[in-house]
Design an enzyme around this catalytic site. Structure first.
Site, PDB file in Angstrom:
ATOM      1  N   SER A 111      22.866  53.935  79.742  1.00  0.00           N
ATOM      2  CA  SER A 111      21.910  54.817  80.008  1.00  0.00           C
ATOM      3  C   SER A 111      21.930  54.488  81.769  1.00  0.00           C
ATOM      4  O   SER A 111      22.340  53.538  82.124  1.00  0.00           O
ATOM      5  CB  SER A 111      20.538  54.487  79.601  1.00  0.00           C
ATOM      6  OG  SER A 111      19.490  55.180  80.175  1.00  0.00           O
ATOM      7  N   LYS A 163      21.267  52.634  71.376  1.00  0.00           N
ATOM      8  CA  LYS A 163      21.279  53.612  72.407  1.00  0.00           C
ATOM      9  C   LYS A 163      20.818  54.807  71.946  1.00  0.00           C
ATOM     10  O   LYS A 163      19.805  55.623  72.125  1.00  0.00           O
ATOM     11  CB  LYS A 163      22.652  53.766  73.102  1.00  0.00           C
ATOM     12  CG  LYS A 163      22.619  55.179  73.971  1.00  0.00           C
ATOM     13  CD  LYS A 163      21.883  54.995  75.083  1.00  0.00           C
ATOM     14  CE  LYS A 163      22.016  56.028  76.267  1.00  0.00           C
ATOM     15  NZ  LYS A 163      22.234  57.160  75.887  1.00  0.00           N
ATOM     16  N   HIS A 166      17.049  54.276  71.644  1.00  0.00           N
ATOM     17  CA  HIS A 166      16.626  54.375  72.973  1.00  0.00           C
ATOM     18  C   HIS A 166      16.501  55.808  73.230  1.00  0.00           C
ATOM     19  O   HIS A 166      15.510  56.297  73.908  1.00  0.00           O
ATOM     20  CB  HIS A 166      17.683  54.060  73.916  1.00  0.00           C
ATOM     21  CG  HIS A 166      17.610  54.216  75.441  1.00  0.00           C
ATOM     22  ND1 HIS A 166      17.958  55.524  76.023  1.00  0.00           N
ATOM     23  CD2 HIS A 166      17.123  53.427  76.337  1.00  0.00           C
ATOM     24  CE1 HIS A 166      17.852  55.514  76.975  1.00  0.00           C
ATOM     25  NE2 HIS A 166      17.587  54.416  77.669  1.00  0.00           N
ATOM     26  N   ASN A 167      17.443  56.753  72.846  1.00  0.00           N
ATOM     27  CA  ASN A 167      17.187  58.095  73.171  1.00  0.00           C
ATOM     28  C   ASN A 167      16.219  59.041  72.365  1.00  0.00           C
ATOM     29  O   ASN A 167      15.558  60.021  73.072  1.00  0.00           O
ATOM     30  CB  ASN A 167      18.524  58.817  72.937  1.00  0.00           C
ATOM     31  CG  ASN A 167      19.502  58.585  74.172  1.00  0.00           C
ATOM     32  OD1 ASN A 167      19.447  57.859  74.871  1.00  0.00           O
ATOM     33  ND2 ASN A 167      20.658  59.539  74.231  1.00  0.00           N
ATOM     34  N   GLU A 170      13.121  58.277  74.323  1.00  0.00           N
ATOM     35  CA  GLU A 170      13.248  59.172  75.332  1.00  0.00           C
ATOM     36  C   GLU A 170      12.602  60.537  75.237  1.00  0.00           C
ATOM     37  O   GLU A 170      11.857  61.152  76.008  1.00  0.00           O
ATOM     38  CB  GLU A 170      14.674  59.114  76.113  1.00  0.00           C
ATOM     39  CG  GLU A 170      14.865  60.011  77.248  1.00  0.00           C
ATOM     40  CD  GLU A 170      16.227  59.935  77.481  1.00  0.00           C
ATOM     41  OE1 GLU A 170      16.868  61.245  77.296  1.00  0.00           O
ATOM     42  OE2 GLU A 170      16.675  59.010  77.848  1.00  0.00           O
TER      43      GLU A 170
END
Length: 291
Positions: A111, A163, A166-167, A170
């Site tokens: 990221s 990840k 994480h996204n 987001e």
């Protein structure tokens, strides 16, 4: 993104050889002091054993074909790092395949976007502990600081899994900011300056974040967002996160709602919305707005 990462590595004293099918990116890395290769065979030939090949390519078929082309060119003890947004299950599959040739596979959820060259990259890493430790100098150079913003989170696949979540988070954060500022904009009574409010919130507020910094920058440059279509793409990680939540039986109200909001923005001829208008007309005589 890969070009910027290569540049950050070179600034940190690493020897970098870059491959890209296009000539312009290869020329770019040479201008920065690195070397380039016009083919994967040439790339591997220019690397000293044990080789480390970092992939920054789109998830899916492109990653598969690149790994398949690289594998026979590499030797036992070499390492492939996938820094893209691959599905973690694909990562586990690829790792098993290359392990048959004693090639290590590391997944690095990455990221940082276009700001990574200056600010550093957040790296969520999966792989064998000894292999990740050997590659520590690379990760420390790419990260915001040697001891910050990166770490081995577990076995192969765990980096991309982390990840992915994480996204998903987001998606939710972006949706919350977008909805909040939309409410502010629609309160015409106060004639609120959205850029001013974003700047106020950036300091001391509990909702301050890098995303808010970027929001403030966008509102300063284009307060009315003129010329921007209300279309929001989704690149896959939000879908995978929602599917994972369903598979695990974990409620993820915000993430899934933000994903569906993106789907809604992509439908410029929404049948469901048309049908809602028709139903309101049927039961209540409410007016239907013509296209």
């Amino acid at each position: 993104m890969g070009a910027n990462m290569a540049q950050r590595l070179m600034r940190g004293g690493h020897r970098v050889v870059g491959f890209d099918p296009a000539e312009a990116p290869r020329k770019g890395i040479e201008e920065q002091g690195g070397q380039s290769a016009a083919t994967l065979e040439a790339l591997v030939a220019k690397l000293k054993a044990p080789r480390t090949v970092w992939l920054m390519v789109p998830a899916g078929a492109v990653t598969d074909s690149t790994v398949a082309a690289l594998t026979p060119l590499l030797s036992p003890g070499d390492t492939i790092i996938d820094g893209g947004n691959s599905n973690y299950r694909d990562t586990q599959r690829r790792a098993k395949a290359v392990a048959q040739r004693q090639i290590h596979y590391v997944d690095s959820g990455t990221s940082g976007g276009v700001w990574g060259l200056k600010e550093g990259y957040s790296l969520m890493i999966g792989g064998e502990e000894a292999v990740v430790e050997r590659l520590r100098p690379i990760f420390e150079t790419l990260a915001p600081a040697p001891g910050q913003g990166w770490g081995r989170v577990g076995a192969v696949g765990s980096g991309h899994y982390t990840k992915m979540i994480h996204n998903g988070i987001e998606y939710g954060l972006m949706q919350a900011y977008a909805e909040g500022f939309s409410i502010l904009k629609h309160k015409s009574e106060f004639e609120l300056d959205l850029h001013q409010i974003a700047e106020i919130w950036r300091f001391g507020s509990v909702v301050r974040s890098w995303l808010l910094d970027l929001t403030a920058d966008a509102l300063e440059k284009n307060p009315t967002l003129k010329g921007i279509a209300p279309y929001v793409a989704d690149s896959g990680e939000g879908r995978w996160t929602a599917a994972e939540a369903i598979e695990l039986g974990v409620p993820a109200y915000v993430i899934t709602s933000s994903l569906f909001a993106r789907f809604g923005s992509q439908d410029d001829d929404s049948f469901s919305d048309k049908l809602l208008a028709a139903m309101r007309n049927q039961f209540g005589g409410h007016a239907i707005k013509s296209e």
